[in-house]
Structures are given as C-alpha cells and as structure tokens.
Write a protein that holds these residues in place. Structure first.
Motif, PDB file in Angstrom:
ATOM      1  N   GLN A  71       0.832  -1.208   0.000  1.00  0.00           N
ATOM      2  CA  GLN A  71       0.000   0.000   0.000  1.00  0.00           C
ATOM      3  C   GLN A  71       0.870   1.264   0.000  1.00  0.00           C
ATOM      4  O   GLN A  71       2.066   1.199   0.271  1.00  0.00           O
ATOM      5  CB  GLN A  71      -0.884  -0.032   1.257  1.00  0.00           C
ATOM      6  CG  GLN A  71      -1.944   1.056   1.366  1.00  0.00           C
ATOM      7  CD  GLN A  71      -2.904   1.120   0.183  1.00  0.00           C
ATOM      8  OE1 GLN A  71      -2.549   1.649  -0.884  1.00  0.00           O
ATOM      9  NE2 GLN A  71      -4.130   0.596   0.371  1.00  0.00           N
ATOM     10  N   TYR A  72       0.255   2.413  -0.296  1.00  0.00           N
ATOM     11  CA  TYR A  72       0.932   3.692  -0.072  1.00  0.00           C
ATOM     12  C   TYR A  72       1.341   3.785   1.387  1.00  0.00           C
ATOM     13  O   TYR A  72       0.704   3.187   2.263  1.00  0.00           O
ATOM     14  CB  TYR A  72      -0.005   4.862  -0.411  1.00  0.00           C
ATOM     15  CG  TYR A  72      -0.158   5.132  -1.892  1.00  0.00           C
ATOM     16  CD1 TYR A  72       0.929   5.551  -2.657  1.00  0.00           C
ATOM     17  CD2 TYR A  72      -1.382   4.984  -2.515  1.00  0.00           C
ATOM     18  CE1 TYR A  72       0.778   5.810  -4.008  1.00  0.00           C
ATOM     19  CE2 TYR A  72      -1.535   5.243  -3.875  1.00  0.00           C
ATOM     20  CZ  TYR A  72      -0.446   5.656  -4.615  1.00  0.00           C
ATOM     21  OH  TYR A  72      -0.591   5.911  -5.957  1.00  0.00           O
ATOM     22  N   ALA A  73       2.391   4.566   1.662  1.00  0.00           N
ATOM     23  CA  ALA A  73       2.936   4.606   3.025  1.00  0.00           C
ATOM     24  C   ALA A  73       3.475   5.991   3.335  1.00  0.00           C
ATOM     25  O   ALA A  73       3.496   6.877   2.480  1.00  0.00           O
ATOM     26  CB  ALA A  73       4.038   3.559   3.152  1.00  0.00           C
ATOM     27  N   ALA A  74       3.928   6.152   4.564  1.00  0.00           N
ATOM     28  CA  ALA A  74       4.410   7.454   5.035  1.00  0.00           C
ATOM     29  C   ALA A  74       5.698   7.854   4.319  1.00  0.00           C
ATOM     30  O   ALA A  74       6.573   7.023   4.071  1.00  0.00           O
ATOM     31  CB  ALA A  74       4.658   7.394   6.535  1.00  0.00           C
ATOM     32  N   SER A  75       5.817   9.149   4.010  1.00  0.00           N
ATOM     33  CA  SER A  75       7.011   9.655   3.327  1.00  0.00           C
ATOM     34  C   SER A  75       8.263   9.525   4.176  1.00  0.00           C
ATOM     35  O   SER A  75       9.374   9.413   3.657  1.00  0.00           O
ATOM     36  CB  SER A  75       6.808  11.125   2.937  1.00  0.00           C
ATOM     37  OG  SER A  75       5.683  11.276   2.104  1.00  0.00           O
ATOM     38  N   GLU A  76       8.114   9.552   5.487  1.00  0.00           N
ATOM     39  CA  GLU A  76       9.261   9.448   6.399  1.00  0.00           C
ATOM     40  C   GLU A  76       9.949   8.092   6.297  1.00  0.00           C
ATOM     41  O   GLU A  76      11.142   7.977   6.565  1.00  0.00           O
ATOM     42  CB  GLU A  76       8.805   9.623   7.856  1.00  0.00           C
ATOM     43  CG  GLU A  76       8.318  10.997   8.213  1.00  0.00           C
ATOM     44  CD  GLU A  76       6.826  11.212   7.942  1.00  0.00           C
ATOM     45  OE1 GLU A  76       6.237  10.415   7.174  1.00  0.00           O
ATOM     46  OE2 GLU A  76       6.264  12.182   8.467  1.00  0.00           O
ATOM     47  N   GLY A  77       9.163   7.067   5.971  1.00  0.00           N
ATOM     48  CA  GLY A  77       9.702   5.719   5.925  1.00  0.00           C
ATOM     49  C   GLY A  77       8.996   4.804   6.909  1.00  0.00           C
ATOM     50  O   GLY A  77       8.180   5.251   7.721  1.00  0.00           O
ATOM     51  N   PHE A  78       9.331   3.522   6.839  1.00  0.00           N
ATOM     52  CA  PHE A  78       8.724   2.476   7.663  1.00  0.00           C
ATOM     53  C   PHE A  78       9.276   2.576   9.086  1.00  0.00           C
ATOM     54  O   PHE A  78      10.496   2.500   9.296  1.00  0.00           O
ATOM     55  CB  PHE A  78       9.049   1.125   7.019  1.00  0.00           C
ATOM     56  CG  PHE A  78       8.508  -0.080   7.728  1.00  0.00           C
ATOM     57  CD1 PHE A  78       7.154  -0.189   8.033  1.00  0.00           C
ATOM     58  CD2 PHE A  78       9.363  -1.135   8.065  1.00  0.00           C
ATOM     59  CE1 PHE A  78       6.661  -1.325   8.673  1.00  0.00           C
ATOM     60  CE2 PHE A  78       8.875  -2.272   8.695  1.00  0.00           C
ATOM     61  CZ  PHE A  78       7.521  -2.365   9.005  1.00  0.00           C
ATOM     62  N   GLY A  79       8.376   2.741  10.054  1.00  0.00           N
ATOM     63  CA  GLY A  79       8.775   2.978  11.442  1.00  0.00           C
ATOM     64  C   GLY A  79       9.833   2.019  11.982  1.00  0.00           C
ATOM     65  O   GLY A  79      10.889   2.458  12.448  1.00  0.00           O
ATOM     66  N   PRO A  80       9.586   0.704  11.922  1.00  0.00           N
ATOM     67  CA  PRO A  80      10.592  -0.233  12.475  1.00  0.00           C
ATOM     68  C   PRO A  80      11.958  -0.120  11.793  1.00  0.00           C
ATOM     69  O   PRO A  80      12.991  -0.336  12.447  1.00  0.00           O
ATOM     70  CB  PRO A  80       9.946  -1.599  12.220  1.00  0.00           C
ATOM     71  CG  PRO A  80       8.465  -1.314  12.235  1.00  0.00           C
ATOM     72  CD  PRO A  80       8.326   0.035  11.579  1.00  0.00           C
ATOM     73  N   LEU A  81      11.991   0.223  10.504  1.00  0.00           N
ATOM     74  CA  LEU A  81      13.286   0.389   9.845  1.00  0.00           C
ATOM     75  C   LEU A  81      13.983   1.652  10.350  1.00  0.00           C
ATOM     76  O   LEU A  81      15.202   1.649  10.599  1.00  0.00           O
ATOM     77  CB  LEU A  81      13.117   0.440   8.324  1.00  0.00           C
ATOM     78  CG  LEU A  81      14.432   0.555   7.529  1.00  0.00           C
ATOM     79  CD1 LEU A  81      15.326  -0.679   7.762  1.00  0.00           C
ATOM     80  CD2 LEU A  81      14.163   0.723   6.026  1.00  0.00           C
ATOM     81  N   ARG A  82      13.218   2.717  10.531  1.00  0.00           N
ATOM     82  CA  ARG A  82      13.805   3.955  11.073  1.00  0.00           C
ATOM     83  C   ARG A  82      14.362   3.706  12.469  1.00  0.00           C
ATOM     84  O   ARG A  82      15.436   4.210  12.825  1.00  0.00           O
ATOM     85  CB  ARG A  82      12.759   5.074  11.091  1.00  0.00           C
ATOM     86  CG  ARG A  82      12.283   5.474   9.709  1.00  0.00           C
ATOM     87  CD  ARG A  82      11.043   6.350   9.776  1.00  0.00           C
ATOM     88  NE  ARG A  82      11.354   7.722  10.156  1.00  0.00           N
ATOM     89  CZ  ARG A  82      10.491   8.559  10.721  1.00  0.00           C
ATOM     90  NH1 ARG A  82       9.260   8.143  11.029  1.00  0.00           N
ATOM     91  NH2 ARG A  82      10.841   9.790  10.996  1.00  0.00           N
ATOM     92  N   ALA A 281      14.109  -4.420   6.844  1.00  0.00           N
ATOM     93  CA  ALA A 281      13.863  -4.474   8.288  1.00  0.00           C
ATOM     94  C   ALA A 281      13.800  -5.929   8.749  1.00  0.00           C
ATOM     95  O   ALA A 281      14.328  -6.295   9.811  1.00  0.00           O
ATOM     96  CB  ALA A 281      12.565  -3.746   8.637  1.00  0.00           C
ATOM     97  N   GLU A 282      13.174  -6.781   7.928  1.00  0.00           N
ATOM     98  CA  GLU A 282      13.061  -8.210   8.260  1.00  0.00           C
ATOM     99  C   GLU A 282      14.444  -8.884   8.247  1.00  0.00           C
ATOM    100  O   GLU A 282      14.786  -9.633   9.159  1.00  0.00           O
ATOM    101  CB  GLU A 282      12.122  -8.876   7.232  1.00  0.00           C
ATOM    102  CG  GLU A 282      11.878 -10.356   7.430  1.00  0.00           C
ATOM    103  CD  GLU A 282      10.998 -10.655   8.636  1.00  0.00           C
ATOM    104  OE1 GLU A 282      10.208  -9.778   9.037  1.00  0.00           O
ATOM    105  OE2 GLU A 282      11.125 -11.761   9.185  1.00  0.00           O
TER     106      GLU A 282
END
Lengths: 401, 401
Positions: A71-82, A281-282
């Motif tokens: 799906q579309y997602a936040a521009s900041e990036g995926f939380g767990p990866l950040r 992240a995985e």
C-alpha cells in the motif's frame, strides 16, 4: 490535421543544459565488451548479496504483512526500519530524525533542493564523488573544491573557500570513510579539527557514509555527525552491506532542516517502496548485519590485498604511485609524469582491462594522471590479470611516448 | 570545544519556502482516529493487491536472477519491463522511449526539473492533481489554471492562458481519464480539439494516466499522446493496477526530451529498484493484467454504485450535486450554497466520516463548496454508512447555519 505539419518545440529549463550523462556510465558502456576485466565500476560483488535471506524476508513480509507492504505509506519511511537505523548508528539518534530515501543518491537530490539556490557556493573535497556533483548540478550551484590530502579535506583551506555574505557556502560535502574515488580515510584528528572549524565558520556539513562498514582491520573513527549532530546531515546506505538493487538509503538531519527534506521527499516520489523497507527491516532482525558484514569485509580485504600485491609486482620501474585503502571498494593510482589516464584508457581496454580516469571526479582543475581502481567487482585472479594488463598498457604508452 | 556554543545556522534555498506538507496527508493524519470511515485518501483497496502473484514472482526472480535483480542497473529501467510497457500501450511506442520511474510521482519531478525555469508559466486543469503542483513547486513555476468543465480543460481558454515570448507556457499538465480529484473524463471530441489546439499553439502536453485502466463499462477514448506522440510526454503507473507499495511508474517521451529526463533520473536516484522492476515484469507474463484488472474494475464499480445509491438516498432535499464517474477512484461533490467543505470537515469527522475538501486541488481561485470522495478504500457497506454520516453533518451544519 496532420500533426507532422505542426512539430512541437520543447523549451528546456536552463538547468537541463548543465545536465550531462555520467562520465562513468558512458565509460562503462564502452568497456562492456565481452571478456574485459572491469576495475572501473563501483559494483559490489554479487557474491555478497544475501539472496537466501532476501527470499525468506520477502516471503515473510508478503505472508505476514502483504497488504500494508504493498500500500501507499508514510514519506518518512517504515517505522521499524527507522528505529533499527537509529539503533544501529553509533551516536544518539532519534528515529524521528531518520528519513528513508530511495538509495542515498536521492538524499543528495533532496539536500540539493532544500539547500542550494542558483549560484549558491557549495564546497566539495578534491577529488569528490561524481554522483554528488550530478545531484547538485540541477540546482545550479557554484561547486568549489577544497584542497585535500591523503586524509581528505584540508581544514586550513576551508577559511579561504567558505565565502562571505550571499556567497557564503551552503555546506561542505564530505565522504570521510574509504572515499569514492580515492579510498582514503579521514583521521580522527582531522575529523575533530574539521568539525571544530566548520562550527566556527557556521558551515553545515553533509557527511556521506556509504562505505563505513566495509573496514578491513579497524573501524574508522567516529562520524563527523556524531561530533556535532546539529551541524551535520548524515547519509547512509544499504547498497554496500546488503544490495544496491533495492535502492535503500537514509539520511539523518537536525530538526531545523528535516521538515523541508521530508516535503521535498514527498514531492519527489511520495515514499520509498514500503515492500523493500520491510524486507530490509526483516533481514536486519536478529543481528543479521553483525554476521553478514564481516563476510563482505573479508572478501574485499582479500581482493584489495590481491590488487596491492599485483601492483607491487607489475608496476616495478614505472614510477606509478598508489595508496593502500583501509576499507571500502576503491584504490587511487597516479600514473607517471606525462601519462594521461584518459589517453591510457582505450589502450587498456584493448588489453581487456578498464578503469575510471580520475579527471571525472574533480570539481575544477583535474589531475589527469590519476585513475580509480575498484577491487570489489572482479575476483582476486581477475584483478591480478587486470593489473598486469594495465602495467603492459602503461609500458606500451610510454614506449610510443 | 562545546559545539552547543556554536550553533549552526542552516540557510535554506528560496524554493524551500514554497514547499509545504501535502494538505491531504495532513488531513489524513487528523482522520486516522479509530473507527473512522475514510472517503478521503486515494488508497487502492488492499483486496485488489495480487499478493500470491507477487510472492511467486519474488521467489522466481530471486531464484533465477537474484544477483542481477540485487545489483546496480541501468537508469532507463529493466529492458523486458520497458518492452512489456511499450507492447501494452495502445499506440506505436518504442521501448527506447520508455523511462521507468520510482512511481509516477517521480515522473512529475523529472519533468519539472527538465522543463521548468524559475517563473516559467505552467498550465493545469481546474481543479488539478495536488501532487503535480507539489512536484512542480520546487522549480518555482507560475502555475496558471485553465478553465475546465465536466470534460476537463476548455480548449478556448488555452489561447487566453498560453502566454507569449518568455512567458509562453512550457506545457499543459492534464489527466484525461477519471481525473484526480474530480473523476471526470475527457471526451473523444475534446481530446481531438485539445491536441489540435496545442499543436497549433506549439504547446507541449504532459498527459498523466494513472487511472485509465480502471474503466467500468467502456474504455476511455485514446490517449492524447497517441494522437501526437512528438508533442506529448505520457505518464503511467502500476500503482492502481498492481500495487502502489512497489513504487513503479513510467513515462514515454519523444526523442527531443528523453535524454535530459534520463540524466535527471540518473542524478535523482540512479535507477528504480531492479528487483521491483523484475517482479512486475514477472507478474505481467502470460497476460496477468488482462485477467487481474477486470476484477479491480468490478470491485470499484460496485463501490461507485454503492456511493451513487447512498448519495441519492441520503442527500435528498439538500441541494447537493455530484457527478457519476465512469471509472477510477474518485467522485466530485458540490455542497449547498454557503456550505464550505473545509468548515464541514471537522463536523463530518465527529460523525466518523472523512473526505478531502476540494479547495486543496485548485491552483488559484478555489470553489470552497467542492469536495472529493474516494469510493475505493472503503467497502460498499462502509460507503453507505459514511454517506449517511456526511448527509447528517451537512444537515447539522445548515441547521446551525
């Protein structure tokens, strides 16, 4: 009506005139002949790509989190990866300061948009990463080279080059670890002096660190950003520790610039693929990088050693100089007096070896005797063969003078 | 030295002042309260994501072509994907004209860089896609709206708006199929007249077509670009027919602009993830889209019908007007005299339904009575509940007048 009678004229932006195809990519096309040993491109060894780990991660992401990953997602990036990136970095970083980018090249594009006006002064090392100049160019800066030695940028020259008033440099772009193109590393003392001088000059630093994890014997000194986080933007990448084909990088920025970088990111591509972010992240779970990165270091160290041994053996009596990189992917070589790397290249290609002439990496006066050798794409055996061919090409060139 | 004694001042580029967070993304944050029915965002229904096909494709790509998929790659894009796109498009397109982008949003960024100078005139529809204005803004254009009706841009107004000399418009940006935000479609006659007038005016067209495959009863008329390929840049996307989370789009450009778009692409992010490109090329094999896209059409048509039925039922006596989109994701609604969509929004959110006020989509004078409703993210049942809540909010707003 026949449209061919009314041909459309496309008026290009002024900046388009300054854009040029990458010299390196053009060279790589010339050197794509079968059987050539490429010491030119900065392509990580495919042996280091953790294909099985990616396959497991992809299956897990799609099975557990498929609709969100797609799906579309936040521009900041995926939380767990950040969060994983903030944890991984060796200074106190909040995940809120981490912006995921579509490769670290995109970080350079966003920085250029947010910090460069037409004719803004921007400082770079001598020589510097060509892709950075390419990313800055569309914003039409005045790129000024700061004198540099084997440890990178010379702090004293900053004062002469920083400019004043409207011509004050917007930032210094610097790549302290195993630099592209030279392979050199900035010492701890030089880092301390640079950060202090930049703070004194009120000069922001843009620190690019794609190779820092690829050290051979000892880790490099602490990043510039760790020494003054509010005065630096830090850029990192998964291209060299996992794989470049996922196009995953990140930047860490102070609160005073982060919101504008984020808005530029949103306008540029909405967000970096969420699927790729989740895969990485995985893969990173359970300390994977701690086990995987040492295998890359070992391979590249072996190949660097092969290159050093071949150079020592083959370049005897040729007045060729080279450095000994402590990590990364590249070695920097200087040809004898009167030998131009650009003129040498076709003769080397005839002998089935390719390199990148150093002139491509200078923002102003180039040293035409320099060239960049990559020790990561080819095997130790290929490197030995390639360096022998290079030495033969130099001998041949000198003989025909 | 304590760096806190020497705080760094970051001088931002002038263009950074013009950048703003997306109004829509800010609204989406407000409306993320649990239990809300969102008719606001343009998120494709996750039910339509072919997760199993992606899982199979990912496994195949990594098994058969892992090292190449994970390596650096050509900025133009993956050859077989460019060929598949050229084959799929309904006019004579060479793969050489296809440039793969990191989502079609990136296409807008590249076009802005290559075609817009500071203060360049750029024409858009009334209203127009907000993300396009966001992508153009960093290059500091003068965005001028061309009057539009239910079929899109009014050809006669082009003459008044095209400008002359240095102020001649660089291009008209147009989204002819199931437009975002209005859901309207340009008729065949209007397309023919627009292409002819643009050619006469020597005005390039930028045609954005992310929704064209999502038609319900009949395919839309042929693209503008098919009618005059040398005068148009065409943009397409896999976000609505496969999944947005892979960030895969493309553009088709004439030879006179393609090389500069490619150089801008290279500087922006080197290339779009090769892994993602291979996954989509793999999924597309064997005519997958011919089987898959009709299932998306059927779902969205059912949900559009649910929205139309709910509007007919719930808006009785409210002097609310709306259109009947022939495809895509959005419906456009106009509130009664004196009711502002921006003022209505918090009252709607109180009643657990969200929409996007239409004012966000106007380049100049906004119609504050308009709003955009998405019929793809929520189910038919949720849509019925949401429209009832919206009608109640309007009644309540009017009663409190």
């Amino acid at each position: 009506m026949n449209m061919n009678d009314l041909p459309t004229t496309w008026t290009l932006a002024r900046r388009a005139e300054r854009m040029n195809p990458s010299v390196i990519r053009e060279i790589l096309k010339v050197t794509e002949k079968p059987g050539i040993i490429s010491l030119a491109g900065g392509l990580p060894s495919p042996k280091t790509f953790p294909v099985a780990a990616f396959a497991a991660a992809s299956a897990a992401v799609l099975a557990n989190d498929g609709p969100s990953a797609l799906q579309y997602a936040a521009s900041e990036g995926f939380g767990p990866l950040r969060e994983a990136i903030a944890d991984f970095l060796p200074w106190d970083v909040s995940p809120d300061q981490v912006l995921i980018t579509t490769g670290s090249q995109q970080g350079l594009d966003l920085i250029a948009k947010v910090l460069i006006d037409t004719d803004s002064r921007v400082l770079v090392e001598t020589p510097t990463y060509l892709g950075a100049i390419q990313a800055f160019t569309p914003m039409e800066p005045k790129v000024v080279a700061v004198a540099s030695d084997d440890e990178g940028v010379l702090v004293d020259d900053l004062v002469a080059k920083v400019g004043t008033g409207a011509d004050k440099a917007r930032f210094l772009y610097v790549l302290p670890n195993f630099q592209n193109p030279t392979g050199r590393t900035m010492s701890d003392a030089r880092r301390a002096a640079l950060v202090a001088k930049a703070a004194e000059l009120n000069l922001p630093l843009v620190e690019d660190n794609p190779y820092g994890d690829l050290w051979f014997d000892n880790p490099p000194p602490a990043p510039l950003t760790a020494r003054n986080p509010e005065g630096c933007i830090y850029m990192g990448s998964f291209s060299k520790v996992l794989a470049p084909g996922l196009r995953l990088g990140f930047l860490v920025a102070p609160k005073s610039v982060y919101p504008k970088l984020l808005q530029a990111k949103q306008a540029a591509d909405l967000h970096t693929p969420g699927y790729n972010q989740r895969m990485v992240a995985e893969v990173m779970k359970g300390g994977f990088l701690d086990k995987h990165v040492p295998t890359i270091r070992a391979l590249y160290k072996e190949q660097r050693d092969a290159m050093l041994a071949a150079l020592t053996k083959e370049m005897q009596g040729l007045s060729v100089e080279w450095n000994k990189p402590d990590g990364g992917m590249f070695l920097w070589l200087r040809l004898p007096e009167g030998v131009s790397a650009i003129e040498l290249l076709p003769k080397a290609v005839e002998r089935n070896v390719a390199f990148v002439p150093g002139a491509a990496f200078y923002a102003d006066d180039a040293d035409h005797r320099t060239l960049r050798l990559s020790f990561v794409t080819s095997t130790a055996e290929q490197i030995a063969t390639g360096i022998a061919a290079l030495a033969a090409a130099i001998r041949d060139h000198q003989a025909k003078g």
